[in-house]
Design a protein around this motif. Sequence first.
Motif, PDB file in Angstrom:
ATOM      1  N   ASN A 179       0.782  -1.101   0.038  1.00  0.00           N
ATOM      2  CA  ASN A 179       0.114   0.080   0.104  1.00  0.00           C
ATOM      3  C   ASN A 179       0.923   1.107   0.097  1.00  0.00           C
ATOM      4  OD1 ASN A 179      -1.563   2.039   0.548  1.00  0.00           O
ATOM      5  ND2 ASN A 179      -2.593   1.264   2.296  1.00  0.00           N
ATOM      6  N   ASN A 181       0.209   4.333   0.746  1.00  0.00           N
ATOM      7  CA  ASN A 181      -0.144   4.979   1.810  1.00  0.00           C
ATOM      8  C   ASN A 181       1.076   4.749   3.065  1.00  0.00           C
ATOM      9  OD1 ASN A 181      -1.948   6.255   0.789  1.00  0.00           O
ATOM     10  ND2 ASN A 181      -3.620   5.722   1.982  1.00  0.00           N
ATOM     11  N   LEU A 182       1.526   3.800   2.998  1.00  0.00           N
ATOM     12  CA  LEU A 182       2.314   3.312   4.061  1.00  0.00           C
ATOM     13  C   LEU A 182       3.655   3.991   3.993  1.00  0.00           C
ATOM     14  CD1 LEU A 182       2.195  -0.882   4.297  1.00  0.00           C
ATOM     15  CD2 LEU A 182       1.235   0.893   5.761  1.00  0.00           C
ATOM     16  N   ARG A 184       3.834   6.895   2.229  1.00  0.00           N
ATOM     17  CA  ARG A 184       3.337   8.227   2.795  1.00  0.00           C
ATOM     18  C   ARG A 184       3.175   8.483   4.157  1.00  0.00           C
ATOM     19  NH1 ARG A 184       4.022  11.941  -1.271  1.00  0.00           N
ATOM     20  NH2 ARG A 184       3.166  11.374  -2.971  1.00  0.00           N
ATOM     21  N   ALA A 185       2.609   7.409   4.983  1.00  0.00           N
ATOM     22  CA  ALA A 185       2.614   7.605   6.243  1.00  0.00           C
ATOM     23  C   ALA A 185       4.107   7.664   7.050  1.00  0.00           C
ATOM     24  CB  ALA A 185       1.792   6.335   7.050  1.00  0.00           C
ATOM     25  N   SER A 186       5.027   6.934   6.581  1.00  0.00           N
ATOM     26  CA  SER A 186       6.304   6.923   7.077  1.00  0.00           C
ATOM     27  C   SER A 186       6.884   8.253   6.890  1.00  0.00           C
ATOM     28  CB  SER A 186       6.920   5.671   6.653  1.00  0.00           C
ATOM     29  OG  SER A 186       8.256   6.006   5.773  1.00  0.00           O
ATOM     30  N   GLN A 187       6.589   8.921   5.735  1.00  0.00           N
ATOM     31  CA  GLN A 187       7.178  10.159   5.284  1.00  0.00           C
ATOM     32  C   GLN A 187       6.591  11.103   6.123  1.00  0.00           C
ATOM     33  OE1 GLN A 187       5.913  11.153   1.252  1.00  0.00           O
ATOM     34  NE2 GLN A 187       7.587  12.412   0.977  1.00  0.00           N
ATOM     35  N   SER A 188       5.104  10.981   6.418  1.00  0.00           N
ATOM     36  CA  SER A 188       4.734  12.032   7.074  1.00  0.00           C
ATOM     37  C   SER A 188       5.209  12.067   8.620  1.00  0.00           C
ATOM     38  CB  SER A 188       3.234  11.878   7.215  1.00  0.00           C
ATOM     39  OG  SER A 188       2.644  12.731   8.194  1.00  0.00           O
ATOM     40  N   VAL A 200      10.580   0.434   5.636  1.00  0.00           N
ATOM     41  CA  VAL A 200       8.838   0.038   5.369  1.00  0.00           C
ATOM     42  C   VAL A 200       8.826  -0.840   4.009  1.00  0.00           C
ATOM     43  CG1 VAL A 200       6.711   0.885   4.320  1.00  0.00           C
ATOM     44  CG2 VAL A 200       7.917   1.957   6.219  1.00  0.00           C
ATOM     45  N   GLY A 290     -10.394   3.474   1.111  1.00  0.00           N
ATOM     46  CA  GLY A 290      -9.534   4.831   1.337  1.00  0.00           C
ATOM     47  C   GLY A 290      -8.745   4.832   0.202  1.00  0.00           C
ATOM     48  N   SER A 291      -8.875   6.209  -0.433  1.00  0.00           N
ATOM     49  CA  SER A 291      -8.056   6.596  -1.580  1.00  0.00           C
ATOM     50  C   SER A 291      -6.792   6.510  -1.354  1.00  0.00           C
ATOM     51  CB  SER A 291      -8.488   7.824  -2.229  1.00  0.00           C
ATOM     52  OG  SER A 291      -7.973   8.899  -1.152  1.00  0.00           O
ATOM     53  N   ARG A 292      -5.892   6.032  -2.300  1.00  0.00           N
ATOM     54  CA  ARG A 292      -4.525   5.894  -2.219  1.00  0.00           C
ATOM     55  C   ARG A 292      -3.521   6.914  -3.135  1.00  0.00           C
ATOM     56  NH1 ARG A 292      -3.992  -0.594  -1.325  1.00  0.00           N
ATOM     57  NH2 ARG A 292      -4.984  -0.528   0.527  1.00  0.00           N
ATOM     58  N   LEU A 293      -2.705   7.231  -2.351  1.00  0.00           N
ATOM     59  CA  LEU A 293      -1.906   8.199  -2.861  1.00  0.00           C
ATOM     60  C   LEU A 293      -0.701   7.594  -3.814  1.00  0.00           C
ATOM     61  CD1 LEU A 293      -2.060  11.393  -2.591  1.00  0.00           C
ATOM     62  CD2 LEU A 293      -0.493  11.083  -0.889  1.00  0.00           C
ATOM     63  N   GLU A 296       5.550   8.905  -3.516  1.00  0.00           N
ATOM     64  CA  GLU A 296       6.391   9.989  -4.164  1.00  0.00           C
ATOM     65  C   GLU A 296       7.576   9.692  -5.178  1.00  0.00           C
ATOM     66  OE1 GLU A 296       8.158  13.814  -1.784  1.00  0.00           O
ATOM     67  OE2 GLU A 296       9.416  12.085  -1.896  1.00  0.00           O
TER      68      GLU A 296
ATOM     69  N   PHE B  97      -4.376   8.126   8.090  1.00  0.00           N
ATOM     70  CA  PHE B  97      -5.065   7.784   6.897  1.00  0.00           C
ATOM     71  C   PHE B  97      -6.453   7.282   6.836  1.00  0.00           C
ATOM     72  CE2 PHE B  97      -0.774   8.345   5.487  1.00  0.00           C
ATOM     73  CZ  PHE B  97      -0.859   9.021   4.129  1.00  0.00           C
ATOM     74  N   GLN B  98      -7.140   7.457   5.950  1.00  0.00           N
ATOM     75  CA  GLN B  98      -8.407   6.627   5.924  1.00  0.00           C
ATOM     76  C   GLN B  98      -8.399   5.059   6.306  1.00  0.00           C
ATOM     77  OE1 GLN B  98     -10.938   7.524   2.393  1.00  0.00           O
ATOM     78  NE2 GLN B  98     -12.555   6.417   3.052  1.00  0.00           N
TER      79      GLN B  98
END
Lengths: 557, 408
Positions: A179, A181-182, A184-188, A200, A290-293, A296, B97-98
């Motif tokens: 995913n 988003n994982l 992205r989450a780690s980035q955030s 990750v 959930g929408s996935r980004l 990067e 996240f959602q």
Amino acid sequence: MTLRQVPVLGHLIVQSQVAADLWRRDKGLGIGLLIVVALLVLFVAYPLLVVGAAPAVSDWVRGATTGRWRTTMGNTLFMALLSTLSSVTIGFLYAYAVTKVRIPGAAFFRLVPLLPLITPPFVSGLAFILLFGRRGLVTHQVLGLNTDIYGWHGLWLAQTVSFFPIAFLAISGVLRSINPNLERASQSLGAGGWTRFRTVVLPLATPGIAAASLLVAIAVLGDFGNPMLIAGRFRVLATEAYLQVSGWADLRMGAVLGLALLVPALVFFMLQRWLQGTSTARYVTVGGRGSRLEAEPAPPLVRWGLFAFCAFIAVFMLAKYVVILIGAFTPVWGVDFSFTLENFTRTLVRSGELWNSLRFAGLAALICAALSTVAAYLVVRIRIPFARELDLLALLPAAIPGTLLGIAYVLAFNTPPLALTGTGTIIVLSMVFMFLPVGYRICVATLQQLAPSIQESAADMGASGLRTFVDVILPLIATSFSAALVYCFVKAIGTLSAVIFLISHGTVVASASILNLAEQGYWGLAAALSTSLIFIAIAALAFARVAFGKRFALFDV
Amino acid sequence: MARTHAPRDGFTATDGGAHVELRGVSKRFGEALAVDDLTLDIEKGSFTTLLGPSGCGKTTTLRMLAGFFDPDEGDILVAGRSQKGIPPHRRNVSIVFQDYALFPHMTVRQNVGYGLKLRRLGRAEREDRVDRVLRMLGLQPYGGRHPHELSGGQQQRVALGRSIVMEPDVLLMDEPLSNLDAKLRVRVRAELKEIQRTLGITTVYVTHDQDEALSMSDRVAVLSDGRLQQVSDPWTLYHAPRNAFVADFVGHANFLPVQVERREGERTVVTVHGRSLVCHDPHGVGTSGAEAVAMIRPEWLEVVPAAGRDPQDDGSGRTFDGTVRTSTFLGSFARVWLDVDGLERPLVLDVSASSSTSLESGRPMTVRVPDGRPVVLAEAPSDVGAFGPDLPRRDAAQAVRATHGTTA
């Protein structure tokens, strides 16, 4: 404690009740199941048992104590380790570049590794001899070197190029399933690019990479054509077993060496299955919605570095095919590079070998696809007895090195009532069961995606199990049937390892003929025949693509 | 702002984040304008919700705040500092996240401690902060588990914990409750709000669920097609929507085409089919003689009991006679669709379940519009449909046949 709770006996009791239930409910399905089971037992389990029982204790002792064979075993494991390591490393980088970094031209780079999967594996060996051999285009003609590609390093190169696509396919599937988003989450949470990769992506991909390594290792262990062509005096078990049988007619010693190959292959096979199961259970994505980004974009240095890497690999891969093509039109490789059509006229017009390859592979593909579809339907959709055992039996040939399968068939089908040696039938059968696992897996995957309610509603309207299969399931899985068909065909037409034991006068196939020609130094003829096989395989794939359109997907990339 | 609330479970309130300003922010994806000139002030320590239908630009805005991409135009300021060009991992902003995006290969503790570890915090302090957050979220017993061993609600808490442990300047949440079942969602809503208030973290919350927005937020920003429609506290949003989109998107509403008579200060008198209604005109859109729309919430309409009706009532006031077309029972109240002569669409009203009025189809009914309740709007929403909000489909079909005279 009731009988049902006794480990093995209980299983048998429960399964026989399931069998009785199925027979009472639906005789048509019962008969279908009986046929599938009979075929799998007769052509997978039985030959394995025969070959397992063939060597006497003295043969095992001889195998274990003879220095030469101990060296061979060492060589085999060494190659398995080395080629797997290089294949997986390249496969991972390539997959990462194509699926995660999305380098420029990713769509093109995605397609290149598919070529080796549909063309005979020994093409690599042949091509590298033409490129880097004693009279090689690069080494001799361009660089003027007097190097020798024959040996473990040549084999390493040929196997890496032949088998890294397996790693690429498996690993790109794994990377795509992570995913984004994982990341992205780690980035955030404060992770920079390298930290994200290290904490990750890599840990999540590790089980998949391990599973891919095992798949590659099995392929390397069973590889026969490349060591035969390019390894020179460096012997591995697959070739040594063949030489025992063909040179000394020592089937029992051949069996010992083949079984020595089977043991690690089986262990890898089981390990791979286990790994696949646990990793999907554990790393299954949570909270699906959930929408996935998108991840990067990678920094330019990484992006272009990986691009250069992929370009190098792709050029290398394509050069392989170009050189075979040139070889096919060259009178004497390394000496006379003028243009000729003679190689084609001599190999194609004269011989029935290509025709043999075509008809055996075509027939095998039909049977294989049909068997795959029926077996998958029974295992996935019908409550049948011993479903797990049947599933394992259908997948088992994936772990059997072709060399051993060939020896096993020779041993098992040499005497009446099934005296098949020397016939075309035995060649077709070996092809069917060698390539059954992939076809079967394709069909299983498709069936698992079909909602069970489709089948239930057909049953609800009064269709029998067989009727449902023909009217409802078959039309829906026509694409996976055709994928199994095409896969089996392209693989069977270039296969060498098992077939080489089974051919006789009148049933010689093109791949065996190529090996023969190459051994005798008829490079032009070998290249011409290889070119024909490659074109037939590509034509088959292109035909399926045209006939079935976009829905036809043989490799999921 | 800091430490004004009592610490909970030993978790001390942090400094309460930072003031966030969006200044003329626009973001384009190819041809599509996802966010269009958005200017918004988010106060320090506040809970601000971006509300709108899918594709309105709310998630894009959130992602710009997170730093996943920069605005094409305009700027985002956190604590007065422009965020342009600062990559996400260098911003003190954290996102939930959602789909939670929990790291499946890490335990709950490792997930929550991940960001602190990247900040190179000492082991002791890290463990301490993780402990406090786990205690606060009631996750202590699950520290050693992996995400796949947790329920959806627990996973949601871990995702929240992983963010708040960072004590971010701004906490971003992207529809964090949409993967929970309905009952749990309502419970977690309250808990989430309570935690936010305790910590005083500046929070930006994205949702398409109006109930969530109204119940949790200090301020709600309604977005549509990338443009800001209205930003205000939930009460004002519901009772004084700035335009038809907001009125329609937040809550249910009747929209009556009216003629503006005159303005009397805050009030505006309008006429509809000979009746005059006294309306509220908070945004001053009604000009004398112009056409306008009166927005009436279903629960604002009052049923006039047939017995207590004054025969002398000349109808100049605020009553409508009609017949019940259909009704649906919704527990604490029933929603009624009332056909009124001269009105294009049925009036929708909510009748308390304790009322003894008969709601059978075909029954006559009189309703009153209380003075000062309807809100004057410049125009009706474009896509209410011909039959008002939430008419059951069966009746909608009947109505179609009735209006078009077709026999289906």
